[in-house]
Design a protein around this motif. Structure first.
Motif, PDB file in Angstrom:
ATOM      1  N   ILE A   9     -33.533   8.807  20.594  1.00 58.16           N
ATOM      2  CA  ILE A   9     -33.398   7.723  19.628  1.00 58.16           C
ATOM      3  C   ILE A   9     -33.422   6.369  20.329  1.00 58.16           C
ATOM      4  N   THR A  10     -32.764   6.266  21.461  1.00 61.28           N
ATOM      5  CA  THR A  10     -32.740   4.986  22.175  1.00 61.28           C
ATOM      6  C   THR A  10     -34.129   4.611  22.660  1.00 61.28           C
ATOM      7  N   MET A  11     -34.913   5.576  23.016  1.00 61.01           N
ATOM      8  CA  MET A  11     -36.265   5.273  23.472  1.00 61.01           C
ATOM      9  C   MET A  11     -37.093   4.698  22.334  1.00 61.01           C
ATOM     10  N   LEU A  12     -36.794   5.132  21.113  1.00 62.52           N
ATOM     11  CA  LEU A  12     -37.573   4.675  19.987  1.00 62.52           C
ATOM     12  C   LEU A  12     -37.075   3.336  19.441  1.00 62.52           C
ATOM     13  N   PHE A  13     -35.726   3.152  19.457  1.00 61.80           N
ATOM     14  CA  PHE A  13     -35.161   2.030  18.734  1.00 61.80           C
ATOM     15  C   PHE A  13     -34.454   1.005  19.611  1.00 61.80           C
ATOM     16  N   ALA A  14     -34.289   1.286  20.911  1.00 61.00           N
ATOM     17  CA  ALA A  14     -33.561   0.338  21.750  1.00 61.00           C
ATOM     18  C   ALA A  14     -34.186   0.301  23.125  1.00 61.00           C
ATOM     19  N   ALA A  15     -34.112  -0.852  23.725  1.00 68.45           N
ATOM     20  CA  ALA A  15     -34.589  -0.978  25.091  1.00 68.45           C
ATOM     21  C   ALA A  15     -33.440  -0.631  26.026  1.00 68.45           C
ATOM     22  N   GLY A  16     -33.642   0.316  26.898  1.00 69.00           N
ATOM     23  CA  GLY A  16     -32.580   0.721  27.807  1.00 69.00           C
ATOM     24  C   GLY A  16     -31.819   1.907  27.261  1.00 69.00           C
ATOM     25  N   SER A  17     -30.554   2.035  27.714  1.00 73.86           N
ATOM     26  CA  SER A  17     -29.793   3.242  27.411  1.00 73.86           C
ATOM     27  C   SER A  17     -28.602   2.962  26.517  1.00 73.86           C
ATOM     28  N   LEU A  18     -28.687   1.896  25.688  1.00 71.73           N
ATOM     29  CA  LEU A  18     -27.583   1.580  24.795  1.00 71.73           C
ATOM     30  C   LEU A  18     -28.081   1.600  23.356  1.00 71.73           C
ATOM     31  N   LEU A  19     -27.403   2.394  22.520  1.00 68.35           N
ATOM     32  CA  LEU A  19     -27.707   2.426  21.093  1.00 68.35           C
ATOM     33  C   LEU A  19     -26.497   1.922  20.343  1.00 68.35           C
ATOM     34  N   SER A  20     -26.667   0.888  19.545  1.00 70.62           N
ATOM     35  CA  SER A  20     -25.585   0.353  18.725  1.00 70.62           C
ATOM     36  C   SER A  20     -25.813   0.751  17.282  1.00 70.62           C
ATOM     37  N   ALA A  21     -24.720   1.113  16.615  1.00 70.30           N
ATOM     38  CA  ALA A  21     -24.826   1.514  15.211  1.00 70.30           C
ATOM     39  C   ALA A  21     -23.596   1.041  14.467  1.00 70.30           C
ATOM     40  N   GLN A  22     -23.813   0.504  13.260  1.00 72.43           N
ATOM     41  CA  GLN A  22     -22.684   0.139  12.408  1.00 72.43           C
ATOM     42  C   GLN A  22     -22.263   1.298  11.517  1.00 72.43           C
ATOM     43  N   GLY A  23     -23.004   2.357  11.525  1.00 67.63           N
ATOM     44  CA  GLY A  23     -22.669   3.562  10.771  1.00 67.63           C
ATOM     45  C   GLY A  23     -23.693   4.640  11.065  1.00 67.63           C
ATOM     46  N   LEU A  24     -23.210   5.859  11.219  1.00 70.31           N
ATOM     47  CA  LEU A  24     -24.108   6.968  11.513  1.00 70.31           C
ATOM     48  C   LEU A  24     -23.547   8.212  10.844  1.00 70.31           C
ATOM     49  N   ARG A  25     -24.327   8.823   9.983  1.00 70.18           N
ATOM     50  CA  ARG A  25     -23.904   9.996   9.236  1.00 70.18           C
ATOM     51  C   ARG A  25     -24.674  11.226   9.722  1.00 70.18           C
ATOM     52  N   VAL A  26     -23.939  12.265  10.060  1.00 73.89           N
ATOM     53  CA  VAL A  26     -24.551  13.506  10.536  1.00 73.89           C
ATOM     54  C   VAL A  26     -24.238  14.607   9.534  1.00 73.89           C
ATOM     55  N   GLU A  27     -25.251  15.249   9.011  1.00 77.08           N
ATOM     56  CA  GLU A  27     -25.099  16.223   7.939  1.00 77.08           C
ATOM     57  C   GLU A  27     -24.520  17.544   8.455  1.00 77.08           C
ATOM     58  N   PRO A  28     -23.895  18.339   7.564  1.00 77.87           N
ATOM     59  CA  PRO A  28     -23.410  19.666   7.967  1.00 77.87           C
ATOM     60  C   PRO A  28     -24.542  20.503   8.549  1.00 77.87           C
ATOM     61  N   GLY A  29     -24.252  21.196   9.642  1.00 77.92           N
ATOM     62  CA  GLY A  29     -25.253  22.017  10.306  1.00 77.92           C
ATOM     63  C   GLY A  29     -26.096  21.276  11.313  1.00 77.92           C
TER      64      GLY A  29
END
Length: 488
Positions: A9-29
């Motif tokens: 995900i960081t490779m796609l959306f962020a430069a370097g190795s830091l991903l910032s998120a104000q909210g992240l939802r992970v579904e069951p399973g």
């Protein structure tokens, strides 16, 4: 199992190795994995790990998860209403107040009893298990809100000297991580049994315990995978010690039931009644001893559900769910016990008979009836049970001709046959008849169809049965005889 890797995900959306998120939802399973060298920054929002009746979301942080400016994790735990559950906190600094309106209890190894938690500020320690009763009118999802546990975790277990040996050493612990704990990856301390016991609230009226120990294959009733937020029991066998976990013990997902490739010689005896099936297992392993082995044997925890059938063997006076012995030779006869909280008709089904060489006979003895059944020929046996005390059986790994019979001077020889709805029983003793005989007829699954008292040598008993084969048992105070009859 879906798995999102934060490094990608960081490779796609962020430069370097830091991903910032104000909210992240992970579904069951689903699962989210933070690779080494990667940082997930949850800022002013929530990392939500969802849970429902299909499974749980999970988090494995090989890298770093940072919670900033009020950001936190919401780790959900799905519960059925009106049932006891064993739970554990996957976050730091959780307080009992999160369960306001429910009943929360702590378990004491010293007494093997539970006590209520009445404070709203009681701290729920990572790796400690708790008992929780949800009072909701329907299924509910509790939320552990805070900073997720990671890294080294430990629990100091104890073993107290209680009057009943079966009550000693039970410690209620828990999975401290927001992901599945793989028990097979855990280093088992020398003072601890290798088994785990998980409580399933959906079995029977009040739930039942399922168990796992490495290498036992189908003798187990659950797997090595312990869900996030799950409490479970371990048992100290030789004193106090420390159970330590680290991040290498975590995994994603797992399977519901353990499927093993181990080659075990074992008999699994399943007990069924009230639409519920439980089991006990007798297995043979060269490394085992005739005593209780902490890495091979599993104790039986008797269910508090009156409708759950309980079957077990004994070793050193303790009730066993898995009884592992070194060899068949010298252990040809194993006592088996059955108990339940309700009268009724129950049955046994023997499985895994093919794990033994074909020349090894396997018989089930109903001690009360003095009745023997070849389990290879007929692996199912039905019986009536009265809930006054445990019913005794024996499993014989030898031919019935090699089973020592009670000494008796009276022997029975009988000619029995069914014809035109009449059971003919003509029997002779090797000396004069010394009293009445009880003639009983059973189906091949053990259901009693008829019982008749007679002092006559020749008997014609009306009998209208639909089965092709029946077992006729003739018993006196001094002798016993059983034979099959064909319904002609």
């Amino acid at each position: 199992m879906k798995c999102k890797t934060v490094f990608l995900i960081t490779m796609l959306f962020a430069a370097g190795s830091l991903l910032s998120a104000q909210g992240l939802r992970v579904e069951p399973g689903a699962c989210i994995k933070i690779e080494s060298g990667t940082t997930l920054d949850i800022t002013a929002g929530n990392l939500i790990l969802e849970s429902d009746d299909t499974g749980d979301a999970s988090l494995i942080d090989l890298g770093v998860v940072e919670y900033n400016n009020g950001g936190k994790a919401n780790v959900q735990r799905y519960l059925t209403n009106g049932k006891w559950h064993l739970v554990s906190s996957p976050i730091t600094n959780a307080l009992s107040g999160m369960f306001t309106g429910d009943y929360l209890q702590i378990h004491s190894e010293v007494t093997n009893l539970y006590t209520d938690v009445n404070s709203l500020t009681y701290q729920l320690l990572p790796m400690k298990g708790y008992s929780l009763w949800s009072v909701g009118t329907g299924s509910t999802t509790e939320v552990f809100a805070g900073i997720t546990n990671t890294g080294n975790q430990s629990f100091d277990f104890t073993q107290s000297d209680l009057p009943n040996d079966d009550d000693e050493g039970w410690n209620l612990v828990g999975n401290p991580y927001p992901s599945v704990l793989n028990w097979d990856a855990v280093t088992i301390p020398g003072q601890l049994s290798g088994a785990i016991w998980l409580f399933d609230p959906t079995v029977g009226a009040n739930g039942d315990y399922k168990y796992y120990i490495s290498g036992s294959g189908k003798a187990n009733t659950t797997s090595q995978y312990i869900p996030s937020g799950q409490g479970f029991f371990v048992r100290a066998t030789s004193g106090a010690g420390t159970l330590a976990l680290d991040n290498s013990d975590r995994t994603h997902g797992g399977q519901l039931f353990y499927k093993a490739t181990e080659s075990n010689q074992m008999l699994v005896l399943k007990a069924t009644g009230n639409n519920i099936t439980t089991q006990t297992s007798i297995r043979f392993l060269d490394e085992a001893t005739a005593n209780v082995d902490r890495l091979f044997d599993v104790n039986k925890i008797i269910s508090n559900s009156t409708d759950v059938p309980n079957v077990y063997t004994k070793c050193e006076g303790e009730k066993m769910a898995i009884n592992t012995l070194p060899t068949v030779s010298g252990n040809e006869t194993i006592p088996v016990y059955f108990e339940a909280g309700m009268d009724g008709n129950y049955s046994f089904t023997a499985t895994e008979l093919g794990s033994f060489p074909p020349e090894v006979p396997v018989y089930l003895e109903d001690v009360e009836r003095n009745y023997f059944q070849d389990l290879r020929t007929n692996p199912e046996y039905a019986f009536d049970y009265s809930s006054t005390e445990a019913k005794a059986f024996k499993v014989h790994f030898k031919d019935v001709t090699g089973i020592e019979e009670p000494s008796a001077t009276v022997k029975i020889a009988a000619n029995c046959y069914l014809s035109n709805k009449v059971l003919h029983v003509n029997f002779l003793y090797n000396q004069a008849n010394t009293g009445n005989a009880t003639i009983s007829v059973y189906t091949i699954t053990g259901q009693k169809m008829l019982q008749f008292q007679s002092s006559q040598t020749n008997n014609e008993i009306p009998f209208d049965g639909s089965q092709a084969i029946y077992i006729v048992n003739i018993t006196t105070n001094e002798a016993n005889f059983s034979t099959k009859v064909i319904n002609q």
